[in-house]
Design a protein around this motif. Structure first.
Motif, PDB file in Angstrom:
ATOM      1  N   LEU A  20      39.469  30.470  37.604  1.00  0.00           N
ATOM      2  CA  LEU A  20      38.097  30.322  38.065  1.00  0.00           C
ATOM      3  C   LEU A  20      37.393  31.668  38.000  1.00  0.00           C
ATOM      4  CD1 LEU A  20      38.605  28.077  41.231  1.00  0.00           C
ATOM      5  CD2 LEU A  20      38.391  27.389  38.833  1.00  0.00           C
ATOM      6  N   SER A  21      36.077  31.593  37.792  1.00  0.00           N
ATOM      7  CA  SER A  21      35.254  32.794  37.790  1.00  0.00           C
ATOM      8  C   SER A  21      34.135  32.651  38.805  1.00  0.00           C
ATOM      9  CB  SER A  21      34.645  33.033  36.406  1.00  0.00           C
ATOM     10  OG  SER A  21      35.635  33.228  35.433  1.00  0.00           O
ATOM     11  N   CYS A  22      33.760  33.784  39.381  1.00  0.00           N
ATOM     12  CA  CYS A  22      32.642  33.848  40.316  1.00  0.00           C
ATOM     13  C   CYS A  22      31.757  34.988  39.833  1.00  0.00           C
ATOM     14  CB  CYS A  22      33.161  34.101  41.719  1.00  0.00           C
ATOM     15  SG  CYS A  22      31.893  34.462  42.949  1.00  0.00           S
ATOM     16  N   ALA A  23      30.579  34.647  39.348  1.00  0.00           N
ATOM     17  CA  ALA A  23      29.710  35.642  38.751  1.00  0.00           C
ATOM     18  C   ALA A  23      28.436  35.822  39.559  1.00  0.00           C
ATOM     19  CB  ALA A  23      29.356  35.241  37.317  1.00  0.00           C
ATOM     20  N   ALA A  24      27.936  37.052  39.558  1.00  0.00           N
ATOM     21  CA  ALA A  24      26.671  37.372  40.222  1.00  0.00           C
ATOM     22  C   ALA A  24      25.815  38.194  39.273  1.00  0.00           C
ATOM     23  CB  ALA A  24      26.916  38.143  41.506  1.00  0.00           C
ATOM     24  N   SER A  25      24.531  38.051  39.410  1.00  0.00           N
ATOM     25  CA  SER A  25      23.627  38.786  38.530  1.00  0.00           C
ATOM     26  C   SER A  25      23.193  40.111  39.126  1.00  0.00           C
ATOM     27  CB  SER A  25      22.401  37.926  38.225  1.00  0.00           C
ATOM     28  OG  SER A  25      21.746  37.564  39.424  1.00  0.00           O
ATOM     29  N   GLU A  26      23.454  40.290  40.425  1.00  0.00           N
ATOM     30  CA  GLU A  26      22.975  41.503  41.080  1.00  0.00           C
ATOM     31  C   GLU A  26      24.043  42.594  41.072  1.00  0.00           C
ATOM     32  OE1 GLU A  26      21.067  37.865  42.568  1.00  0.00           O
ATOM     33  OE2 GLU A  26      23.147  38.527  42.509  1.00  0.00           O
ATOM     34  N   ARG A  27      23.608  43.814  40.822  1.00  0.00           N
ATOM     35  CA  ARG A  27      24.538  44.940  40.842  1.00  0.00           C
ATOM     36  C   ARG A  27      25.098  45.176  42.241  1.00  0.00           C
ATOM     37  NH1 ARG A  27      24.607  48.946  37.069  1.00  0.00           N
ATOM     38  NH2 ARG A  27      24.720  50.534  38.703  1.00  0.00           N
ATOM     39  N   THR A  28      24.359  44.720  43.283  1.00  0.00           N
ATOM     40  CA  THR A  28      24.836  44.910  44.651  1.00  0.00           C
ATOM     41  C   THR A  28      26.104  44.113  44.913  1.00  0.00           C
ATOM     42  OG1 THR A  28      23.345  43.134  45.372  1.00  0.00           O
ATOM     43  CG2 THR A  28      22.575  45.407  45.616  1.00  0.00           C
ATOM     44  N   PHE A  29      26.401  43.184  44.033  1.00  0.00           N
ATOM     45  CA  PHE A  29      27.620  42.382  44.145  1.00  0.00           C
ATOM     46  C   PHE A  29      28.847  43.262  44.331  1.00  0.00           C
ATOM     47  CE2 PHE A  29      30.434  38.886  43.175  1.00  0.00           C
ATOM     48  CZ  PHE A  29      31.452  39.408  42.396  1.00  0.00           C
ATOM     49  N   ARG A  30      28.841  44.388  43.619  1.00  0.00           N
ATOM     50  CA  ARG A  30      30.035  45.234  43.631  1.00  0.00           C
ATOM     51  C   ARG A  30      30.257  45.946  44.964  1.00  0.00           C
ATOM     52  NH1 ARG A  30      28.187  48.714  38.597  1.00  0.00           N
ATOM     53  NH2 ARG A  30      27.778  46.573  37.960  1.00  0.00           N
ATOM     54  N   SER A  31      29.304  45.840  45.876  1.00  0.00           N
ATOM     55  CA  SER A  31      29.485  46.436  47.185  1.00  0.00           C
ATOM     56  C   SER A  31      29.980  45.434  48.217  1.00  0.00           C
ATOM     57  CB  SER A  31      28.178  47.074  47.666  1.00  0.00           C
ATOM     58  OG  SER A  31      27.208  46.072  47.884  1.00  0.00           O
ATOM     59  N   TYR A  32      30.160  44.184  47.794  1.00  0.00           N
ATOM     60  CA  TYR A  32      30.599  43.133  48.706  1.00  0.00           C
ATOM     61  C   TYR A  32      32.078  42.797  48.528  1.00  0.00           C
ATOM     62  CZ  TYR A  32      25.800  41.954  49.994  1.00  0.00           C
ATOM     63  OH  TYR A  32      24.523  41.994  50.484  1.00  0.00           O
ATOM     64  N   HIS A  33      32.667  42.433  49.649  1.00  0.00           N
ATOM     65  CA  HIS A  33      33.987  41.819  49.593  1.00  0.00           C
ATOM     66  C   HIS A  33      33.781  40.352  49.205  1.00  0.00           C
ATOM     67  CE1 HIS A  33      35.123  45.442  51.668  1.00  0.00           C
ATOM     68  NE2 HIS A  33      34.388  45.111  52.723  1.00  0.00           N
ATOM     69  N   ILE A  34      34.716  39.820  48.422  1.00  0.00           N
ATOM     70  CA  ILE A  34      34.572  38.452  47.935  1.00  0.00           C
ATOM     71  C   ILE A  34      35.764  37.604  48.360  1.00  0.00           C
ATOM     72  CG2 ILE A  34      34.355  36.972  45.899  1.00  0.00           C
ATOM     73  CD1 ILE A  34      31.927  38.760  46.408  1.00  0.00           C
ATOM     74  N   GLY A  35      35.454  36.409  48.807  1.00  0.00           N
ATOM     75  CA  GLY A  35      36.494  35.474  49.191  1.00  0.00           C
ATOM     76  C   GLY A  35      36.389  34.184  48.398  1.00  0.00           C
ATOM     77  N   TRP A  36      37.513  33.538  48.240  1.00  0.00           N
ATOM     78  CA  TRP A  36      37.563  32.182  47.702  1.00  0.00           C
ATOM     79  C   TRP A  36      38.002  31.248  48.830  1.00  0.00           C
ATOM     80  CZ3 TRP A  36      35.936  30.337  43.088  1.00  0.00           C
ATOM     81  CH2 TRP A  36      35.771  31.241  42.037  1.00  0.00           C
ATOM     82  N   PHE A  37      37.293  30.144  48.923  1.00  0.00           N
ATOM     83  CA  PHE A  37      37.615  29.119  49.901  1.00  0.00           C
ATOM     84  C   PHE A  37      37.691  27.790  49.156  1.00  0.00           C
ATOM     85  CE2 PHE A  37      36.936  31.601  53.755  1.00  0.00           C
ATOM     86  CZ  PHE A  37      36.240  32.688  53.241  1.00  0.00           C
ATOM     87  N   ARG A  38      38.268  26.786  49.799  1.00  0.00           N
ATOM     88  CA  ARG A  38      38.310  25.474  49.171  1.00  0.00           C
ATOM     89  C   ARG A  38      38.152  24.386  50.217  1.00  0.00           C
ATOM     90  NH1 ARG A  38      44.715  25.349  47.294  1.00  0.00           N
ATOM     91  NH2 ARG A  38      45.627  25.083  49.385  1.00  0.00           N
TER      92      ARG A  38
END
Length: 122
Positions: A20-38
């Motif tokens: 799976l992929s999770c993509a963002a268009s904003e450069r600020t994305f790289r400053s966030y922690h990312i989680g996967w949930f289901r």
């Protein structure tokens, strides 16, 4: 604000693999922690895995430990979830989410994608 788009979900046989992929268009994305949930039908949304903004820390739910791997490519504003040895119990809608706090708790996540369906046939 961060807009997240998941992709890669599909029907797969038990024992198979999926990424799976999770993509963002904003450069600020790289400053966030990312989680996967289901969330499986009739069940509450649950934590699967998380990765820190730098990629230096990862956490996994016991149910996926050893089978799933989270990673990120900040140059591409994308987080990946590699899922191996899939089981029917992994069938769910998978969501990625962004948080300013590294956490496994749903309430800590501020931005969510629309989800992608993963179906594992036995």
């Amino acid at each position: 604000q961060v807009q997240l788009v998941e992709s890669g979900g599909r029907l797969v046989q038990a024992g198979g693999s999926l990424r799976l992929s999770c993509a963002a268009s904003e450069r600020t994305f790289r400053s966030y922690h990312i989680g996967w949930f289901r969330q499986a039908p009739g069940k509450e949304r649950e934590f699967v895995t998380a990765i820190s903004w730098s990629g230096g820390m990862t956490t996994y739910a016991d149910s996926v430990k050893g089978r799933f791997t989270i990673s990120r490519d900040n140059a591409k504003n994308t987080v990946y979830l590699q899922m191996n040895i899939l089981k029917s119990a992994d069938t769910a809608v998978y969501y990625c989410a962004a948080s300013g706090t590294y956490s496994s708790e749903i309430r800590q996540y501020d931005y969510w994608g629309q989800g992608t369906q993963v179906t594992v046939s036995s």
